[in-house]
Design a protein around this motif. Structure first.
Motif, PDB file in Angstrom:
ATOM      1  N   LYS A   3      -6.752   1.292  -3.140  1.00 41.12           N
ATOM      2  CA  LYS A   3      -6.304   0.207  -4.014  1.00 41.12           C
ATOM      3  C   LYS A   3      -5.201   0.760  -4.891  1.00 41.12           C
ATOM      4  O   LYS A   3      -5.445   1.626  -5.725  1.00 41.12           O
ATOM      5  N   PRO A   4      -3.955   0.257  -4.700  1.00 40.31           N
ATOM      6  CA  PRO A   4      -2.877   0.782  -5.523  1.00 40.31           C
ATOM      7  C   PRO A   4      -3.099   0.419  -6.989  1.00 40.31           C
ATOM      8  O   PRO A   4      -3.591  -0.673  -7.287  1.00 40.31           O
ATOM      9  N   PRO A  17      -2.021  -5.390  -6.298  1.00 44.19           N
ATOM     10  CA  PRO A  17      -2.519  -5.458  -4.921  1.00 44.19           C
ATOM     11  C   PRO A  17      -2.594  -6.928  -4.505  1.00 44.19           C
ATOM     12  O   PRO A  17      -2.864  -7.807  -5.330  1.00 44.19           O
ATOM     13  N   CYS A  18      -2.340  -7.205  -3.259  1.00 40.37           N
ATOM     14  CA  CYS A  18      -2.355  -8.574  -2.754  1.00 40.37           C
ATOM     15  C   CYS A  18      -3.659  -9.292  -3.091  1.00 40.37           C
ATOM     16  O   CYS A  18      -3.663 -10.474  -3.414  1.00 40.37           O
ATOM     17  N   SER A  19      -4.765  -8.559  -3.055  1.00 39.28           N
ATOM     18  CA  SER A  19      -6.071  -9.167  -3.303  1.00 39.28           C
ATOM     19  C   SER A  19      -6.220  -9.707  -4.731  1.00 39.28           C
ATOM     20  O   SER A  19      -7.091 -10.524  -4.993  1.00 39.28           O
ATOM     21  N   GLN A  20      -5.363  -9.279  -5.654  1.00 40.14           N
ATOM     22  CA  GLN A  20      -5.450  -9.753  -7.038  1.00 40.14           C
ATOM     23  C   GLN A  20      -4.632 -11.021  -7.287  1.00 40.14           C
ATOM     24  O   GLN A  20      -4.658 -11.562  -8.383  1.00 40.14           O
ATOM     25  N   ILE A  21      -3.904 -11.470  -6.289  1.00 38.91           N
ATOM     26  CA  ILE A  21      -3.072 -12.664  -6.453  1.00 38.91           C
ATOM     27  C   ILE A  21      -3.844 -13.878  -5.942  1.00 38.91           C
ATOM     28  O   ILE A  21      -4.225 -13.946  -4.781  1.00 38.91           O
ATOM     29  N   ASN A  22      -4.068 -14.836  -6.813  1.00 45.25           N
ATOM     30  CA  ASN A  22      -4.766 -16.069  -6.465  1.00 45.25           C
ATOM     31  C   ASN A  22      -3.719 -17.180  -6.363  1.00 45.25           C
ATOM     32  O   ASN A  22      -3.350 -17.795  -7.363  1.00 45.25           O
ATOM     33  N   TYR A 136       7.475 -13.880  -7.341  1.00 46.46           N
ATOM     34  CA  TYR A 136       6.574 -12.967  -6.632  1.00 46.46           C
ATOM     35  C   TYR A 136       7.304 -12.512  -5.378  1.00 46.46           C
ATOM     36  O   TYR A 136       7.910 -13.337  -4.680  1.00 46.46           O
ATOM     37  N   ALA A 137       7.243 -11.227  -5.085  1.00 45.14           N
ATOM     38  CA  ALA A 137       7.890 -10.708  -3.876  1.00 45.14           C
ATOM     39  C   ALA A 137       6.951  -9.722  -3.203  1.00 45.14           C
ATOM     40  O   ALA A 137       6.280  -8.928  -3.866  1.00 45.14           O
ATOM     41  N   TYR A 138       6.881  -9.824  -1.887  1.00 39.06           N
ATOM     42  CA  TYR A 138       6.113  -8.846  -1.121  1.00 39.06           C
ATOM     43  C   TYR A 138       6.845  -8.555   0.176  1.00 39.06           C
ATOM     44  O   TYR A 138       7.806  -9.236   0.532  1.00 39.06           O
ATOM     45  N   PRO A 150       1.803  -4.589  -1.515  1.00 38.19           N
ATOM     46  CA  PRO A 150       1.672  -4.900  -2.940  1.00 38.19           C
ATOM     47  C   PRO A 150       2.612  -6.066  -3.255  1.00 38.19           C
ATOM     48  O   PRO A 150       3.591  -6.294  -2.535  1.00 38.19           O
ATOM     49  N   ILE A 151       2.304  -6.783  -4.305  1.00 39.24           N
ATOM     50  CA  ILE A 151       3.128  -7.924  -4.704  1.00 39.24           C
ATOM     51  C   ILE A 151       3.772  -7.617  -6.052  1.00 39.24           C
ATOM     52  O   ILE A 151       3.077  -7.271  -7.013  1.00 39.24           O
TER      53      ILE A 151
END
Length: 195
Positions: A3-4, A17-22, A136-138, A150-151
């Protein structure tokens, strides 16, 4: 699983981390615009399509979604580079058709011009999503899904010099993107279906 860490990027951007973006919560807060460019935008254009349409119907929200053209070689190349998933172009075609149907539904409320759906024939490198004042950029890594990226998050992006790089990327792709043909997408899916 790695997890970065959350870290600050020069000039004010944040990396998550992508998982934190809702995306649902982000879109739910949108008031004026949602603009996005990406390969399939599955977590926005598909998963949150119903929310986007409801917000357009009940407000002055304008949504522009630019997906990779599933009929173009760039879609097949990215699908192979991503994970060898040959289904990705068909998934993009299905998402695009659902978006076009949603736009047709908005005609009932005279809001169809508030949902713009376009395709671009360029190899995806960076996805950019603008929601009101936030950007937002990924990235699209080789051999992995973009959901592993990562975003970068830029609040009040128009005041951030570094965010300009990403907003220009979206603007340039939007300028060359074209409206998809629903008939062409249906034919593409029919040609791929087992006989």
């Amino acid at each position: 699983s790695f997890k970065p860490p959350l870290c600050r990027i020069e000039l004010g951007g944040l990396m998550h981390p992508c998982s934190q973006i809702n995306w649902g919560a982000i879109i739910d807060r949108a008031q004026t615009e949602v603009r996005a460019v990406g390969f399939a935008l599955m977590k926005i254009a598909d998963a949150e399509r119903t929310l986007l349409v409801a917000k357009i119907k009940d407000s002055d929200l304008r949504v522009v979604l630019i997906l990779n053209n599933p009929l173009a070689e760039t879609a097949r190349t990215r699908a192979r580079d991503e994970d060898g998933n040959d289904l990705a172009p068909a998934d993009i075609a299905k998402i695009s058709l659902r978006l076009l149907e949603s736009r047709d539904h908005l005609k009932t409320f005279r809001k169809e011009k508030r949902l713009v759906v376009k395709h671009v024939d360029r190899y995806p490198t960076i996805a950019v999503v603008i929601v009101d004042e936030d950007l937002y950029a990924y990235f699209y890594p080789f051999g992995r899904l973009a959901t592993n990226s990562p975003i970068l998050v830029f609040r009040d992006y128009k005041r951030d010099e570094l965010a300009t790089f990403f907003s220009n990327h979206l603007d340039e792709l939007e300028a060359v993107a074209k409206e998809p043909s629903a008939a062409g997408l249906r034919q593409f899916l029919a040609d791929r279906s087992p006989r």
